[in-house]
Scaffold this motif. Structure first.
Motif, PDB file in Angstrom:
ATOM      1  N   ALA A  81      -4.862  -0.551  -7.543  1.00  0.00           N
ATOM      2  CA  ALA A  81      -6.226  -0.168  -7.205  1.00  0.00           C
ATOM      3  C   ALA A  81      -6.218   1.083  -6.339  1.00  0.00           C
ATOM      4  O   ALA A  81      -5.628   1.086  -5.251  1.00  0.00           O
ATOM      5  CB  ALA A  81      -6.940  -1.306  -6.474  1.00  0.00           C
TER       6      ALA A  81
ATOM      7  N   THR B  63      -3.302   0.308  -3.613  1.00  0.00           N
ATOM      8  CA  THR B  63      -2.807  -1.036  -3.348  1.00  0.00           C
ATOM      9  C   THR B  63      -2.163  -1.584  -4.608  1.00  0.00           C
ATOM     10  O   THR B  63      -2.826  -1.718  -5.644  1.00  0.00           O
ATOM     11  CB  THR B  63      -3.938  -1.966  -2.884  1.00  0.00           C
TER      12      THR B  63
ATOM     13  N   LYS C  12      -7.993   3.400  -3.785  1.00  0.00           N
ATOM     14  CA  LYS C  12      -9.028   3.116  -2.797  1.00  0.00           C
ATOM     15  C   LYS C  12      -9.308   4.339  -1.928  1.00  0.00           C
ATOM     16  O   LYS C  12      -8.427   5.192  -1.727  1.00  0.00           O
ATOM     17  CB  LYS C  12      -8.623   1.932  -1.917  1.00  0.00           C
TER      18      LYS C  12
ATOM     19  N   LYS D  33      -9.055   1.341 -11.087  1.00  0.00           N
ATOM     20  CA  LYS D  33      -8.060   0.270 -11.139  1.00  0.00           C
ATOM     21  C   LYS D  33      -7.436   0.203 -12.524  1.00  0.00           C
ATOM     22  O   LYS D  33      -8.111   0.415 -13.531  1.00  0.00           O
ATOM     23  CB  LYS D  33      -8.711  -1.070 -10.790  1.00  0.00           C
TER      24      LYS D  33
ATOM     25  N   ARG E 184     -12.633   0.959  -0.230  1.00  0.00           N
ATOM     26  CA  ARG E 184     -13.393   0.658  -1.435  1.00  0.00           C
ATOM     27  C   ARG E 184     -12.624   1.106  -2.669  1.00  0.00           C
ATOM     28  O   ARG E 184     -12.053   2.193  -2.684  1.00  0.00           O
ATOM     29  CB  ARG E 184     -14.758   1.345  -1.384  1.00  0.00           C
ATOM     30  N   THR E 185     -12.607   0.261  -3.717  1.00  0.00           N
ATOM     31  CA  THR E 185     -11.868   0.565  -4.931  1.00  0.00           C
ATOM     32  C   THR E 185     -12.580   1.651  -5.730  1.00  0.00           C
ATOM     33  O   THR E 185     -13.757   1.521  -6.071  1.00  0.00           O
ATOM     34  CB  THR E 185     -11.694  -0.694  -5.794  1.00  0.00           C
TER      35      THR E 185
ATOM     36  N   ARG F 211      -6.963   8.800   0.665  1.00  0.00           N
ATOM     37  CA  ARG F 211      -6.938   7.736  -0.339  1.00  0.00           C
ATOM     38  C   ARG F 211      -5.554   7.091  -0.375  1.00  0.00           C
ATOM     39  O   ARG F 211      -4.556   7.699   0.013  1.00  0.00           O
ATOM     40  CB  ARG F 211      -7.296   8.290  -1.722  1.00  0.00           C
TER      41      ARG F 211
ATOM     42  N   ASP G 210       0.850  -1.196   0.000  1.00  0.00           N
ATOM     43  CA  ASP G 210       0.000   0.000   0.000  1.00  0.00           C
ATOM     44  C   ASP G 210       0.882   1.241   0.000  1.00  0.00           C
ATOM     45  O   ASP G 210       1.831   1.343   0.789  1.00  0.00           O
ATOM     46  CB  ASP G 210      -0.911   0.029   1.229  1.00  0.00           C
TER      47      ASP G 210
END
Length: 408
Positions: A250, A238, A252, A261, A257-258, A235, A226
């Motif tokens: 991704a 990942t 997040k 991506k 929550r994504t 934010r 991360d």
């Protein structure tokens, strides 16, 4: 309202404290333990008296939430809150820091005035760089080791933010108006000292984003990590590197929550400023930026997979439909009747030409005339107005930038 409250707290805290070089550092939960008295706004856990006689009462509001109320000359001088991370107040160069575990730290001085962008050295030798967020003007810090920056983290509080680098506790104002540091237990104390220009001149490639956690091996040949997002502290990104599937990044939100991506098959997201390069190798890298045009990307290498993992196979594009060039034969039967001196009937077969059959293959649904679902979506957008799609994409990017700048 919350900003106004914090501003009021900052200006009111420790009012009337005498200027003194005395420095006090205390640990969480004194020997007498939590007090039995509980108030609606929290549970009083201890009371401390600072070196100048100021009384501070510390209340526990939750597992990682505390409040410190200060009193001088028989009256209240303000409060400091720590909710999941430290909070701080500054009264004319006298700093009070409350940590999320209830610890309290107070010192006078050690404040660098006239803060400018560049490198600073603390009393214990730690080198920090003061930077400025180009999107919203917030100031931030990054640790510099061996001449290399470890990634900026910008102030998240509208007034001031507290960081800890090793033993050093640092307070930085959101607008750069204050920059103070204290090293608990150190015999030598001093304000941060300016030692040189920024490591990243304006217009050059920014340093990699700060690593939050990882790398972590989630399977035999899959590693995750991360890192900070360029959109602010609310934010993060990942990074996943799989020797078979390739890299995935991704974006997040604070709840995990994504939001967006990119991966090996779709390596570019221009709306959110995400990009993957070298996706078909074991050494891919991820780039992120918050503005388009010529704004440079901030690059991070994906976490490495363990030795012995095979090179990922190149991504295979979705096959396009195959069109048959040979007309399909069609047979028919014809009958004729003639009138004359006699009657007769006849039959015959013929070939009907001029038609071409379309034979979809792969995962395309029967009757579809698009090479992939992606192409179908693109065609639908064109049919409904490509100009509208561009405007929507641009608006989404602008909103995301402003939201990140406000919340992060």
């Amino acid at each position: 309202m919350r900003t106004a409250l914090r501003t009021a707290v900052a200006t009111a805290l420790l009012t009337g404290l005498a200027i003194t070089p005395a420095i006090t550092a205390t640990s969480a939960f004194a020997a007498d333990g939590p007090a039995a008295t509980a108030e609606s706004a929290g549970t009083l856990v201890r009371t401390e008296t600072l070196g100048d006689g100021t009384v501070v009462k510390i209340y526990k509001l939750g597992p990682t939430s505390y409040r410190a109320d200060s009193f001088a000359r028989g009256g209240s001088t303000g409060s400091v809150y720590a909710n999941g991370r430290p909070g701080a107040a500054n009264d004319n160069g006298r700093f009070l820091v409350l940590f999320e575990d209830g610890r309290l730290l107070w010192w006078a001085g050690n404040n660098a005035y006239g803060v400018q962008l560049g490198l600073y050295r603390l009393a214990d030798g730690t080198v920090l760089e003061v930077g400025k967020n180009p999107r919203d003007g917030r100031y931030g810090l990054q640790l510099v080791e061996n001449g290399k920056g470890r990634g900026f983290t910008y102030t998240h509080d509208p007034v001031r933010t507290v960081w800890t680098y090793g033993k050093a506790v640092v307070v930085l104002g959101a607008g750069g108006g204050e920059f103070a540091a204290y090293v608990p237990g150190a015999a030598k104390q001093s304000a941060p000292v300016y030692v040189g220009p920024p490591t990243t001149p304006e217009g050059s490639t920014p340093p990699p984003a700060e690593i939050i956690s990882g790398p972590t091996l989630t399977s035999i040949c899959t590693t995750t990590e991360d890192i900070r997002s360029s959109y602010g502290t609310t934010r993060y990104v990942t990074l996943t590197n799989d020797s078979t599937q390739g890299p995935t990044a991704a974006l997040k939100d604070a709840k995990g929550r994504t939001v967006a991506k990119v991966d090996r098959a779709h390596p570019l997201d221009t709306v959110n400023g995400l990009r993957i390069e070298r996706g078909d190798t074991l050494t891919p890298r991820f780039g992120q930026r918050t503005q388009g045009g010529d704004t440079p990307y901030r690059w991070n290498d994906f976490p490495k997979v363990p030795k012995g993992c095979k090179q990922p196979a190149p991504a295979k594009p979705t096959p396009a439909p195959t069109h048959s060039a040979t007309p399909a034969p069609t047979t028919g039967t014809g009958a004729g009747t003639g009138t004359g001196t006699g009657t007769g009937t006849g039959t015959g077969t013929g070939t009907q030409g001029g038609q071409t059959s379309v034979v979809p293959q792969g995962g395309v649904a029967a009757g579809a005339e698009f090479g992939s679902v992606e192409q179908a979506n693109d065609t639908a957008l064109l049919a409904s107005g490509a100009g509208a799609a561009v405007v929507v994409a641009g608006l989404g990017f602008g909103v995301l930038r402003r939201r990140a700048g406000t919340r992060g």
